[in-house]
Design a protein around this motif. Structure first.
Motif, PDB file in Angstrom:
ATOM      1  N   THR A  48       0.854  -1.182   0.000  1.00 29.13           N
ATOM      2  CA  THR A  48       0.000   0.000   0.000  1.00 29.13           C
ATOM      3  C   THR A  48       0.889   1.231   0.000  1.00 29.13           C
ATOM      4  O   THR A  48       1.976   1.235   0.580  1.00 29.13           O
ATOM      5  CB  THR A  48      -0.911   0.034   1.239  1.00 29.13           C
ATOM      6  OG1 THR A  48      -0.100  -0.064   2.424  1.00 29.13           O
ATOM      7  CG2 THR A  48      -1.916  -1.102   1.219  1.00 29.13           C
ATOM      8  N   PRO A  50       0.679   5.542   0.655  1.00 31.28           N
ATOM      9  CA  PRO A  50      -0.212   6.507   1.305  1.00 31.28           C
ATOM     10  C   PRO A  50      -0.750   7.548   0.335  1.00 31.28           C
ATOM     11  O   PRO A  50      -0.210   7.769  -0.750  1.00 31.28           O
ATOM     12  CB  PRO A  50       0.694   7.141   2.364  1.00 31.28           C
ATOM     13  CG  PRO A  50       2.071   7.019   1.803  1.00 31.28           C
ATOM     14  CD  PRO A  50       2.094   5.727   1.054  1.00 31.28           C
ATOM     15  N   TRP A  56      -2.672   7.435   5.609  1.00 29.01           N
ATOM     16  CA  TRP A  56      -3.033   6.096   5.146  1.00 29.01           C
ATOM     17  C   TRP A  56      -4.541   6.031   4.966  1.00 29.01           C
ATOM     18  O   TRP A  56      -5.287   5.876   5.913  1.00 29.01           O
ATOM     19  CB  TRP A  56      -2.559   5.045   6.148  1.00 29.01           C
ATOM     20  CG  TRP A  56      -1.067   4.887   6.154  1.00 29.01           C
ATOM     21  CD1 TRP A  56      -0.206   5.288   7.118  1.00 29.01           C
ATOM     22  CD2 TRP A  56      -0.266   4.292   5.136  1.00 29.01           C
ATOM     23  NE1 TRP A  56       1.079   4.981   6.771  1.00 29.01           N
ATOM     24  CE2 TRP A  56       1.077   4.369   5.552  1.00 29.01           C
ATOM     25  CE3 TRP A  56      -0.550   3.707   3.895  1.00 29.01           C
ATOM     26  CZ2 TRP A  56       2.137   3.878   4.781  1.00 29.01           C
ATOM     27  CZ3 TRP A  56       0.504   3.221   3.137  1.00 29.01           C
ATOM     28  CH2 TRP A  56       1.826   3.300   3.572  1.00 29.01           C
ATOM     29  N   ALA A 168      -7.488   0.844   5.981  1.00 22.40           N
ATOM     30  CA  ALA A 168      -6.208   1.214   6.588  1.00 22.40           C
ATOM     31  C   ALA A 168      -6.172   0.784   8.049  1.00 22.40           C
ATOM     32  O   ALA A 168      -5.147   0.298   8.544  1.00 22.40           O
ATOM     33  CB  ALA A 168      -5.984   2.719   6.462  1.00 22.40           C
ATOM     34  N   MET A 246       2.338  -1.227   7.555  1.00 22.86           N
ATOM     35  CA  MET A 246       1.437  -1.370   6.419  1.00 22.86           C
ATOM     36  C   MET A 246       2.055  -2.331   5.404  1.00 22.86           C
ATOM     37  O   MET A 246       3.277  -2.464   5.311  1.00 22.86           O
ATOM     38  CB  MET A 246       1.181  -0.013   5.770  1.00 22.86           C
ATOM     39  CG  MET A 246       0.499   0.989   6.704  1.00 22.86           C
ATOM     40  SD  MET A 246      -1.148   0.461   7.251  1.00 22.86           S
ATOM     41  CE  MET A 246      -2.122   0.833   5.793  1.00 22.86           C
TER      42      MET A 246
END
Length: 651
Positions: A48, A50, A56, A168, A246
């Protein structure tokens, strides 16, 4: 009738006015601009990235979360959500009555649609803001479905710190996608959205647990999606006390794909998450035995589709400047790693066959005098064994007879154009890695050897197969792949064709291989190109290559084998050619020279400057003693009158 007409006209004018106002002052949806999520071929999250500002925030729809989470959310925040037009008069009346009676706001009376409007356009909590939220809620209801409005809430609901949205939040607090959340986890995220900083489980775990338990006790039963047994089990589950990182598998490829992606995009790749995770762990483990500041890059792909299944861009730590480089795309010297393609092209052109005897002896090609890595020579040897042992003299000799420009053109057609210094022309050192290439291009080159000589680039995004270009090596590719099938030193999977390479000075170590289904490559070196003392492809990269093939899926992988060579290939290999001397050879004066030929129909005649030599015409060799320094023309003729020759110099 006249009064009814005026009423209809009035309602129509009001509707037109509301429509015009809605179009003139549409809701601001810019906060829905989210980060990018990169998925593997099965839709599982790899990485992922941001949203702008380091937030996020990832798009989250109702289909992304379990039904019990949606039911719990509606039960807790807006029980009549499915029935009202964006505003709940009963909830607003109750909130106003509580405010008057208590002298303070007890409940806001906000529907989920009004909350979505507030999340889209945050404002101070005033009566004016509430009025705007009501109008915006009506607009949202007119523009979007109920599930789409829930999607706005699920995407923007605060989850503590720089986390927004339940996707998130699920990754940060539980380390997995929201679709896999259980009742306890869902209850915590729904509760967290009410007071994200006061209920952060990493800072206030007791408050977070109390809020979660209250949600489970009072809202989960009404949601009708959580059984009493599940609720009791959820109440015993501890809350997380730290954030998970993440997802960040394949970070180099993810950043590359995200550069051209729209905000909030979910990019499906050809990678396999399990294999990618294994490759990254393997690279980190292998680097522990290497020198400081060394990096390792890997590429694994399927031969038939050229789809990349795993890509490690460089395990040097992506936070550093060097770690940001995708070393699978860095131009480096391949050393001997391109030799299989050179031999395949020589076999294809009839310059040699696997069983052809070649000379590994000291020799100068003009001013160029190559040596083997071991600094010794083995004498006469077959071309197949010369490739297996990665001998340098036979490779340069083959390139000399094949033609440098022809080889460079073939590399370009195969998708691996040689990168030369500005103004430089291809020359004989090209046989030993004298031009740059990339790991991705080398892996594609090896895939060609396992795909009947067809050239195609590697791909990281799924799609219809591209049109295959012209077949580069229709006859010789399988033969060369078969020559390279050898056991891995120290053990490993069987039936893998592999080759290593080391660039000058120990700057680059390579290992590439293929089996009947997969092709893989490993590069080891420093991102800045400085030498690593003692680095070799065999010592640093080959163990990682063997480990990668050991981790590949066990689905059908029959060993490679040398397939039968079509007759046209054999006929081309039988043409007459002069093996020694090579064109442009420079010999030292003194002593006899053995001239050698291959192919053609005997008897053979050897000539020097047009004068025949006395020799046994059934043999393919002749002895000649140069009369002194100078330039000479050596020619060989077969029984059909076919000629082959070369010019040399004696000094």
């Amino acid at each position: 009738m006249r009064r009814a007409g005026r009423l209809v006209l009035g309602i129509g004018a009001l509707a037109v006015g509301v429509f015009a106002l809605d179009r003139a002052l549409p809701p601001d949806l810019s906060r829905l601009h989210s980060g990018v999520e990169v998925l593997d071929r099965h839709g599982r999250t790899l990485s992922t990235l941001p949203a702008p500002g380091g937030i996020w925030r990832l798009p989250t729809a109702t289909a992304d979360v379990p039904p019990h989470l949606v039911a719990m959310l509606v039960a807790a925040e807006d029980a009549r959500f499915r029935w009202h037009p964006g505003v709940d008069p009963l909830a607003l009346t109750r909130a106003a009555f509580q405010w008057v009676r208590a002298g303070r706001i007890v409940s806001g009376g906000s529907t989920l649609t009004m909350q979505a409007a507030r999340l889209l356009e945050p404002r101070p909590r005033t009566l004016r803001s509430k009025a705007i939220e009501i109008l915006r809620a009506l607009q949202l209801e007119a523009r979007f479905s109920k599930d789409e409005i829930l999607g706005i809430w699920l995407t923007l609901a605060p989850q503590g710190g720089n986390l927004e949205g339940l996707r998130a939040g699920a990754f940060a607090w539980f380390g997995r996608a929201p679709g896999q959340l259980d009742a306890a986890e869902s209850a915590l995220l729904v509760a967290l959205a009410r007071r994200p900083e006061a209920l952060r489980p990493d800072r206030h775990p007791e408050a977070a647990r109390a809020a979660r338990d209250a949600m489970l006790r009072h809202r989960a039963p009404g949601a009708g999606q959580v059984s009493p047994a599940e609720r009791e089990l959820a109440l015993e589950t501890p809350v997380p006390t730290a954030r998970h990182p993440m997802p960040r598998l394949a970070p180099h490829l993810s950043r590359q794909l995200a550069r051209n992606a729209a905000p909030g995009a979910r990019i499906v790749t050809t990678l396999d998450r399990d294999l990618q995770r294994a490759a990254e762990a393997l690279a980190e483990d292998r680097l522990l035995a290497l020198s400081d500041h060394a990096a390792m890059a890997m590429v694994v792909a399927e031969i038939e589709t050229r789809e990349i299944r795993a890509l490690v861009g460089g395990s040097f730590g992506v936070e550093t400047r060097a770690g940001m480089l995708d070393l699978t795309r860095a131009v480096r010297s391949p050393g001997s790693a391109q030799k299989p393609f050179l031999y395949a092209l020589a076999f294809e052109a009839g310059v040699a066959r696997p069983e052809t005897l070649v000379a590994d002896l000291p020799f100068r090609f003009g001013s160029y005098a190559p040596e083997n890595f071991s600094r010794d020579f083995v004498g006469r040897i077959t071309a197949a064994d010369a490739l297996r042992q990665s001998l340098n003299l036979p490779a340069v000799a083959l390139l000399s007879e094949l033609g440098v420009l022809r080889y460079a053109t073939a590399l370009k057609l195969a998708g691996s154009p040689p990168r030369l210094a500005r103004g430089a022309e291809p020359s004989l050192p090209l046989a030993l890695g004298g031009a740059g290439t990339t790991l991705r291009e080398l892996v594609a080159l090896y895939a060609l050897l396992g795909d009947a000589g067809r050239a195609a680039p590697l791909v990281a995004l799924p799609g219809p197969p591209a049109e295959r270009p012209e077949v580069v090596l229709p006859r010789a590719a399988a033969a060369v792949a078969g020559i390279m099938v050898n056991p891995f030193p120290g053990g490993g999977p069987q039936g893998v064709a592999w080759k290593t390479g080391t660039s000058w000075g120990g700057r680059d170590g390579w290992a590439l291989g293929l089996d009947a289904r997969h092709v893989a490559g490993v590069w080891v070196g420093r991102p800045d190109g400085t030498p690593i003392p003692g680095l070799t492809g065999r010592g640093a990269a080959l163990p990682a290559l063997a480990a990668i093939f050991a981790r590949l899926p066990a689905a059908p992988r029959q060993p490679l084998a040398v397939r039968a060579t079509p007759r046209p290939f054999a006929e081309a290999a039988d043409r007459l050619r002069l093996l020694f001397p090579m064109p442009g050879a420079v010999l030292a004066e003194g002593g006899p020279v053995t001239l050698r030929a291959a192919g053609g129909r005997r008897p053979l005649v050897f000539l020097v400057d047009g004068a025949p030599l006395d020799h046994h015409r059934a043999r393919r060799e002749a002895a000649w003693v140069p009369p002194g320094p100078g330039f000479y023309r050596v020619t060989v003729l077969d029984a059909d009158g076919v000629a082959a020759g070369a010019e040399l110099r004696v000094r």
